[in-house]
Design a protein around this motif. Sequence first.
Motif, PDB file in Angstrom:
ATOM      1  N   ARG A  80      88.976 -41.669   9.397  1.00 49.33           N
ATOM      2  CA  ARG A  80      89.684 -41.157  10.564  1.00 49.33           C
ATOM      3  C   ARG A  80      89.407 -39.677  10.816  1.00 49.33           C
ATOM      4  O   ARG A  80      89.679 -39.166  11.905  1.00 49.33           O
ATOM      5  N   TYR A  81      88.892 -39.008   9.806  1.00 46.94           N
ATOM      6  CA  TYR A  81      88.845 -37.550   9.858  1.00 46.94           C
ATOM      7  C   TYR A  81      87.416 -37.015   9.849  1.00 46.94           C
ATOM      8  O   TYR A  81      86.454 -37.769   9.821  1.00 46.94           O
ATOM      9  N   GLU A  82      87.320 -35.700   9.857  1.00 49.95           N
ATOM     10  CA  GLU A  82      86.009 -35.056   9.877  1.00 49.95           C
ATOM     11  C   GLU A  82      85.165 -35.550   8.704  1.00 49.95           C
ATOM     12  O   GLU A  82      85.670 -35.761   7.607  1.00 49.95           O
ATOM     13  N   ASP A  83      83.871 -35.685   8.946  1.00 52.41           N
ATOM     14  CA  ASP A  83      83.011 -36.274   7.922  1.00 52.41           C
ATOM     15  C   ASP A  83      82.861 -35.384   6.691  1.00 52.41           C
ATOM     16  O   ASP A  83      82.466 -35.855   5.629  1.00 52.41           O
ATOM     17  N   TRP A  84      83.175 -34.108   6.822  1.00 50.51           N
ATOM     18  CA  TRP A  84      83.082 -33.205   5.677  1.00 50.51           C
ATOM     19  C   TRP A  84      84.364 -33.184   4.855  1.00 50.51           C
ATOM     20  O   TRP A  84      84.391 -32.665   3.739  1.00 50.51           O
ATOM     21  N   PHE A  85      85.436 -33.747   5.399  1.00 50.18           N
ATOM     22  CA  PHE A  85      86.754 -33.615   4.777  1.00 50.18           C
ATOM     23  C   PHE A  85      86.788 -34.210   3.368  1.00 50.18           C
ATOM     24  O   PHE A  85      87.362 -33.633   2.444  1.00 50.18           O
ATOM     25  N   TRP A  86      86.168 -35.368   3.175  1.00 53.53           N
ATOM     26  CA  TRP A  86      86.202 -36.036   1.877  1.00 53.53           C
ATOM     27  C   TRP A  86      85.383 -35.289   0.824  1.00 53.53           C
ATOM     28  O   TRP A  86      85.563 -35.492  -0.377  1.00 53.53           O
ATOM     29  N   ARG A  87      84.503 -34.392   1.265  1.00 55.89           N
ATOM     30  CA  ARG A  87      83.611 -33.681   0.349  1.00 55.89           C
ATOM     31  C   ARG A  87      84.264 -32.442  -0.269  1.00 55.89           C
ATOM     32  O   ARG A  87      83.723 -31.858  -1.209  1.00 55.89           O
ATOM     33  N   GLN A  88      85.397 -32.056   0.248  1.00 53.79           N
ATOM     34  CA  GLN A  88      86.022 -30.820  -0.211  1.00 53.79           C
ATOM     35  C   GLN A  88      86.764 -30.999  -1.533  1.00 53.79           C
ATOM     36  O   GLN A  88      87.223 -32.091  -1.867  1.00 53.79           O
ATOM     37  N   ASP A  89      86.877 -29.905  -2.277  1.00 53.06           N
ATOM     38  CA  ASP A  89      87.724 -29.881  -3.466  1.00 53.06           C
ATOM     39  C   ASP A  89      88.049 -28.436  -3.807  1.00 53.06           C
ATOM     40  O   ASP A  89      87.195 -27.553  -3.679  1.00 53.06           O
ATOM     41  N   GLU A  90      89.285 -28.216  -4.230  1.00 50.48           N
ATOM     42  CA  GLU A  90      89.699 -26.866  -4.606  1.00 50.48           C
ATOM     43  C   GLU A  90      89.036 -26.405  -5.900  1.00 50.48           C
ATOM     44  O   GLU A  90      88.917 -25.198  -6.146  1.00 50.48           O
ATOM     45  N   VAL A  91      88.626 -27.344  -6.739  1.00 56.08           N
ATOM     46  CA  VAL A  91      87.853 -26.999  -7.939  1.00 56.08           C
ATOM     47  C   VAL A  91      86.411 -26.775  -7.498  1.00 56.08           C
ATOM     48  O   VAL A  91      85.761 -27.689  -6.984  1.00 56.08           O
ATOM     49  N   ARG A  92      85.924 -25.579  -7.692  1.00 60.73           N
ATOM     50  CA  ARG A  92      84.622 -25.201  -7.133  1.00 60.73           C
ATOM     51  C   ARG A  92      83.492 -26.111  -7.599  1.00 60.73           C
ATOM     52  O   ARG A  92      82.612 -26.478  -6.816  1.00 60.73           O
ATOM     53  N   SER A  93      83.487 -26.492  -8.856  1.00 66.19           N
ATOM     54  CA  SER A  93      82.387 -27.300  -9.385  1.00 66.19           C
ATOM     55  C   SER A  93      82.360 -28.706  -8.798  1.00 66.19           C
ATOM     56  O   SER A  93      81.347 -29.404  -8.884  1.00 66.19           O
ATOM     57  N   LEU A  94      83.466 -29.141  -8.180  1.00 67.45           N
ATOM     58  CA  LEU A  94      83.535 -30.478  -7.591  1.00 67.45           C
ATOM     59  C   LEU A  94      83.362 -30.470  -6.076  1.00 67.45           C
ATOM     60  O   LEU A  94      83.187 -31.524  -5.469  1.00 67.45           O
ATOM     61  N   ASP A  95      83.418 -29.305  -5.471  1.00 66.34           N
ATOM     62  CA  ASP A  95      83.239 -29.199  -4.027  1.00 66.34           C
ATOM     63  C   ASP A  95      81.778 -29.466  -3.682  1.00 66.34           C
ATOM     64  O   ASP A  95      80.873 -28.891  -4.290  1.00 66.34           O
ATOM     65  N   LEU A  96      81.539 -30.344  -2.702  1.00 60.92           N
ATOM     66  CA  LEU A  96      80.171 -30.774  -2.405  1.00 60.92           C
ATOM     67  C   LEU A  96      79.443 -29.868  -1.418  1.00 60.92           C
ATOM     68  O   LEU A  96      78.236 -30.001  -1.231  1.00 60.92           O
ATOM     69  N   GLN A  97      80.156 -28.990  -0.753  1.00 64.75           N
ATOM     70  CA  GLN A  97      79.545 -28.019   0.155  1.00 64.75           C
ATOM     71  C   GLN A  97      78.680 -28.713   1.210  1.00 64.75           C
ATOM     72  O   GLN A  97      79.035 -29.764   1.714  1.00 64.75           O
ATOM     73  N   ASP A  98      77.510 -28.116   1.556  1.00 66.54           N
ATOM     74  CA  ASP A  98      76.709 -28.703   2.634  1.00 66.54           C
ATOM     75  C   ASP A  98      75.845 -29.848   2.108  1.00 66.54           C
ATOM     76  O   ASP A  98      75.760 -30.099   0.917  1.00 66.54           O
TER      77      ASP A  98
END
Length: 321
Positions: free
Chosen positions: A287-305
Amino acid sequence: MGENKWMGKRWEDMDTDVLVKIFKELNLVELSPVSQVCRLWRLACSDPLIWGTLDFGLLKSNFIQTRASPYIWVDDRSDKRLAKILRVAMAISCRNVNCLIFHYNLYMKDEHLHFISERSPHLKRLVMPAWNRITKVGICQAIQRWEELESLTMPTIGHPPYIMEEIARNCKNFTELKIMGSFDVQFASAISQNLPKLKVLSLRCSKVTIDALVSLLNSMEYLEALNISHCLLLEAAVNERRQVVHELDDQTLDKASRLREFHYCQSRSCIACQRMMVDEGIMRWYRYEDWFWRQDEVRSLDLQDYGKLFDVDCERLTSVD
């Protein structure tokens, strides 16, 4: 006067490191013919600097949800497209992929996973697609080949112990886990029993029971980072019903504060928290932006671009009409 002759290097004689810098700007579709020009170019196209991370975050299946297991039907052309893309990527990468990222709406089968695991033996990080068509045997055989695996992002699963057991047996350097979905006492127990030295755990945007959270904090001695941002927290069941918890109690917060990193957000003004409430704890990512699921507050888990290898142009060029 004699003719002036060009004394520069020919393309096929260029230094490998120069070629690698050039080829890093190409996507998978562009790399495929380039890798067939000559032996030197093939070597440069397979360099680990190009293939360290293979991000298929834009690659999705054409599917329809069904009522019978596995609860989705996937267009045969999607499967063939996936198989073709994997063949090209694994052939050029020459076993140099360290990180593999898949979209949550990519419904691969055991045969795809088997093909990947055989050709990426040095994999250290995996972001799993949906489980629907992957069997217990399929994922266990893949994990057995990934002895160097350190990090796994996975959708929730009904019976998690066997995966944790397989990781414990085969992946001695495993330290990082992200779960997207539901997290209960059974899941917490599977982690604490099989992965007691886990250092990083993210439950971001998941449905989490308080007893599971408390169990984790009490048993995970080596845990350094925990993310429960935007989770739907549920108290212990009373008459088979659970009530939403809007604030953690002081005792739980005190235990969590001892971690190096503790990420926690349950703000009514937070968009992600609002979405979790609307979706009743099971985030409808589509339902949401395609980048939304890629985010994480833990830097090593954030998928970025998404990176260059499978960019928007590559997705378009390989799409199924």
